[in-house]
Design a protein around this motif. Structure first.
Motif, PDB file in Angstrom:
ATOM      1  N   PRO A 277       0.810  -1.220   0.000  1.00 52.88           N
ATOM      2  CA  PRO A 277       0.000   0.000   0.000  1.00 52.88           C
ATOM      3  C   PRO A 277       0.843   1.269   0.000  1.00 52.88           C
ATOM      4  N   THR A 278       0.533   2.144  -0.945  1.00 54.35           N
ATOM      5  CA  THR A 278       1.291   3.383  -1.146  1.00 54.35           C
ATOM      6  C   THR A 278       0.335   4.529  -1.427  1.00 54.35           C
ATOM      7  N   ASP A 279       0.579   5.673  -0.808  1.00 50.87           N
ATOM      8  CA  ASP A 279      -0.198   6.879  -1.117  1.00 50.87           C
ATOM      9  C   ASP A 279       0.358   7.509  -2.383  1.00 50.87           C
ATOM     10  N   GLU A 280      -0.444   7.470  -3.455  1.00 51.40           N
ATOM     11  CA  GLU A 280       0.004   7.993  -4.744  1.00 51.40           C
ATOM     12  C   GLU A 280      -0.268   9.495  -4.862  1.00 51.40           C
ATOM     13  N   ARG A 281       0.430  10.131  -5.807  1.00 50.84           N
ATOM     14  CA  ARG A 281       0.297  11.589  -5.968  1.00 50.84           C
ATOM     15  C   ARG A 281      -1.083  11.985  -6.469  1.00 50.84           C
ATOM     16  N   TRP A 282      -1.834  11.039  -7.047  1.00 56.43           N
ATOM     17  CA  TRP A 282      -3.194  11.348  -7.494  1.00 56.43           C
ATOM     18  C   TRP A 282      -4.216  11.114  -6.370  1.00 56.43           C
ATOM     19  N   LEU A 283      -3.706  10.974  -5.117  1.00 57.82           N
ATOM     20  CA  LEU A 283      -4.526  10.925  -3.902  1.00 57.82           C
ATOM     21  C   LEU A 283      -5.275   9.613  -3.716  1.00 57.82           C
ATOM     22  N   TRP A 284      -4.803   8.545  -4.354  1.00 57.63           N
ATOM     23  CA  TRP A 284      -5.341   7.211  -4.117  1.00 57.63           C
ATOM     24  C   TRP A 284      -4.298   6.415  -3.327  1.00 57.63           C
ATOM     25  N   ARG A 285      -4.751   5.549  -2.447  1.00 62.34           N
ATOM     26  CA  ARG A 285      -3.848   4.607  -1.786  1.00 62.34           C
ATOM     27  C   ARG A 285      -3.982   3.289  -2.513  1.00 62.34           C
ATOM     28  N   GLU A 286      -2.860   2.747  -3.021  1.00 61.03           N
ATOM     29  CA  GLU A 286      -2.901   1.600  -3.917  1.00 61.03           C
ATOM     30  C   GLU A 286      -1.922   0.508  -3.498  1.00 61.03           C
ATOM     31  N   ALA A 287      -2.307  -0.719  -3.815  1.00 59.63           N
ATOM     32  CA  ALA A 287      -1.403  -1.868  -3.741  1.00 59.63           C
ATOM     33  C   ALA A 287      -1.687  -2.729  -4.961  1.00 59.63           C
ATOM     34  N   ARG A 288      -0.654  -3.389  -5.505  1.00 58.44           N
ATOM     35  CA  ARG A 288      -0.835  -4.116  -6.766  1.00 58.44           C
ATOM     36  C   ARG A 288      -0.333  -5.556  -6.667  1.00 58.44           C
ATOM     37  N   LEU A 289      -1.051  -6.427  -7.399  1.00 56.13           N
ATOM     38  CA  LEU A 289      -0.678  -7.833  -7.525  1.00 56.13           C
ATOM     39  C   LEU A 289      -1.172  -8.323  -8.883  1.00 56.13           C
ATOM     40  N   LYS A 290      -0.888  -9.576  -9.197  1.00 53.15           N
ATOM     41  CA  LYS A 290      -1.350 -10.141 -10.462  1.00 53.15           C
ATOM     42  C   LYS A 290      -2.219 -11.357 -10.205  1.00 53.15           C
ATOM     43  N   ASP A 291      -3.217 -11.564 -11.098  1.00 53.11           N
ATOM     44  CA  ASP A 291      -4.031 -12.767 -10.996  1.00 53.11           C
ATOM     45  C   ASP A 291      -3.304 -13.922 -11.681  1.00 53.11           C
ATOM     46  N   PRO A 292      -3.827 -15.140 -11.633  1.00 50.47           N
ATOM     47  CA  PRO A 292      -3.105 -16.292 -12.205  1.00 50.47           C
ATOM     48  C   PRO A 292      -2.801 -16.173 -13.695  1.00 50.47           C
ATOM     49  N   ASP A 293      -3.559 -15.335 -14.442  1.00 54.46           N
ATOM     50  CA  ASP A 293      -3.297 -15.146 -15.862  1.00 54.46           C
ATOM     51  C   ASP A 293      -2.382 -13.973 -16.157  1.00 54.46           C
ATOM     52  N   GLY A 294      -1.892 -13.301 -15.120  1.00 50.78           N
ATOM     53  CA  GLY A 294      -0.971 -12.192 -15.309  1.00 50.78           C
ATOM     54  C   GLY A 294      -1.632 -10.830 -15.428  1.00 50.78           C
ATOM     55  N   HIS A 295      -2.977 -10.759 -15.286  1.00 48.06           N
ATOM     56  CA  HIS A 295      -3.632  -9.458 -15.298  1.00 48.06           C
ATOM     57  C   HIS A 295      -3.244  -8.694 -14.033  1.00 48.06           C
ATOM     58  N   GLU A 296      -2.872  -7.435 -14.206  1.00 49.18           N
ATOM     59  CA  GLU A 296      -2.504  -6.643 -13.043  1.00 49.18           C
ATOM     60  C   GLU A 296      -3.759  -6.174 -12.319  1.00 49.18           C
ATOM     61  N   TYR A 300      -7.354  -0.433  -4.194  1.00 49.61           N
ATOM     62  CA  TYR A 300      -7.144   0.977  -3.889  1.00 49.61           C
ATOM     63  C   TYR A 300      -8.276   1.533  -3.034  1.00 49.61           C
ATOM     64  N   HIS A 301      -8.000   2.668  -2.429  1.00 47.65           N
ATOM     65  CA  HIS A 301      -9.056   3.465  -1.798  1.00 47.65           C
ATOM     66  C   HIS A 301      -8.873   4.905  -2.263  1.00 47.65           C
ATOM     67  N   ALA A 302      -9.940   5.453  -2.822  1.00 42.30           N
ATOM     68  CA  ALA A 302      -9.887   6.829  -3.317  1.00 42.30           C
ATOM     69  C   ALA A 302     -10.885   7.721  -2.605  1.00 42.30           C
ATOM     70  N   GLY A 303     -11.974   7.130  -2.098  1.00 37.70           N
ATOM     71  CA  GLY A 303     -12.994   7.954  -1.466  1.00 37.70           C
ATOM     72  C   GLY A 303     -13.538   8.990  -2.430  1.00 37.70           C
ATOM     73  N   VAL A 304     -13.652  10.215  -1.957  1.00 40.42           N
ATOM     74  CA  VAL A 304     -14.219  11.285  -2.780  1.00 40.42           C
ATOM     75  C   VAL A 304     -13.334  11.605  -3.978  1.00 40.42           C
ATOM     76  N   ASN A 305     -12.032  11.275  -3.900  1.00 38.67           N
ATOM     77  CA  ASN A 305     -11.112  11.651  -4.972  1.00 38.67           C
ATOM     78  C   ASN A 305     -11.242  10.802  -6.228  1.00 38.67           C
ATOM     79  N   ARG A 306     -12.051   9.741  -6.178  1.00 34.66           N
ATOM     80  CA  ARG A 306     -12.271   8.962  -7.398  1.00 34.66           C
ATOM     81  C   ARG A 306     -13.086   9.759  -8.413  1.00 34.66           C
TER      82      ARG A 306
END
Length: 315
Positions: A277-296, A300-306
């Motif tokens: 989990p990382t606070d990104e400059r676009w005001l979203w908190r994100e973490a990333r992983l891949k599914d078994p087929d390699g889709h990223e 995330y949580h953006a709240g009102v900023n989405r």
């Protein structure tokens, strides 16, 4: 207009105003001599329904953010013993209850919806508490209307589409929408709520997305599977392919209230993450992983900023 910058709160307010108005119409339709009418001893009268809803709204929304919604001073069982004698008393209590509600919620904005309140010591987001309030009112307002309609019989004036007028009403609404669209007053109806991804191993992918929290609603393995994401009502599906998957640019986003807790839970199931989990400059908190087929996958949580970031394009 209240909540003009919050489609969610605006929608809730519209429905609550509707229930308030329908309840008012039911009260105005009865005579003072009918306030205590019960079609059966096991049924509530209009008086007990209003008394219960009055007690419920005062308990829930007095000091809404500061105190539990089930107040120590509330006498819930007594709410089902009618003490009203006149239509005027009913109307006064009904209006007082709704004033308590509106005074509590009108200061809110989208940034408040994730805040926590308590009802009988059970935590609720404000959004959950408001939906619970709407459901409770819809249940009892329907009973109020049924009683009023039973009492007024053929004198009752319908609060919705009259029987026998459905087709006429539908055609009228379609004509209005067509005219508004032609005049540029209405955008075409559009809702992005379904995405389909290719998968080379549906069984593994189904297990992966179920761990994420998606609910399997169509199981046609090994060819196809569809999921429902209950918090937003969106669906997405997987379809089997034999060919290799080459496009690494697609990213699927799943919003969750607490990214850190979700990541911790999934790691306990053995899932590996590309980024924590990382606070990104676009005001979203994100973490990333891949599914078994390699889709990223981005959690995330953006709240009102989405939808309403500080740099949103202004009309």
């Amino acid at each position: 207009m209240p909540f003009e910058h919050s489609p969610i709160l605006q929608s809730i307010a519209q429905q609550c105003h509707r229930y308030e108005a329908m309840g008012t119409a039911a009260i105005l339709a009865v005579k003072s001599s009918e306030v205590a009418f019960q079609p059966d001893p096991s049924c509530n009268s209009l008086g007990t329904l209003v008394k219960h809803m009055h007690g419920n709204m005062r308990s829930r929304f007095v000091n809404f953010m500061q105190e539990d919604g089930e107040k120590d001073w509330r006498e819930r069982d007594d709410e089902f013993v009618n003490s009203f004698e006149t239509q005027e008393e009913l109307l006064k209590a009904w209006e007082e209850a709704w004033k308590v509600f509106w005074d509590a919620v009108e200061p809110f904005s989208d940034t408040d919806l994730d805040r926590v309140v308590y009802i009988r010591s059970e935590p609720h987001s404000i959004l959950h508490a408001l939906h619970r309030h709407m459901a409770h009112n819809a249940y009892h307002v329907g009973q109020m209307i049924y009683l009023a309609k039973m009492l007024r019989k053929e004198e009752w004036k319908s609060l919705s589409i009259p029987v026998g007028k459905s087709e006429e009403f539908t055609q009228k609404k379609r004509a209005e929408a067509k005219r508004a669209l032609a005049e540029g007053d209405l955008r075409p109806d559009l809702d992005l709520n379904q995405i389909t991804l290719p998968s080379r191993d549906l069984a593994k992918s189904v297990e992966f997305y179920e761990h994420l929290g998606a609910i399997l609603i169509v199981d046609s393995l090994p060819r196809y599977a569809r999921f429902w994401v209950p918090n937003g009502g969106t669906t997405f599906s997987l379809h089997h392919v034999e060919e290799p998957l080459h496009d690494p640019r697609t990213v699927i986003y799943f919003e969750c209230r607490d990214v850190d807790a979700q990541v911790e839970r999934l790691k306990s199931l053995g899932m590996e993450f590309l980024s924590d989990p990382t606070d990104e400059r676009w005001l979203w908190r994100e973490a990333r992983l891949k599914d078994p087929d390699g889709h990223e996958i981005c959690l995330y949580h953006a709240g009102v900023n989405r939808v309403n970031p500080p740099w949103k394009v202004q009309p």
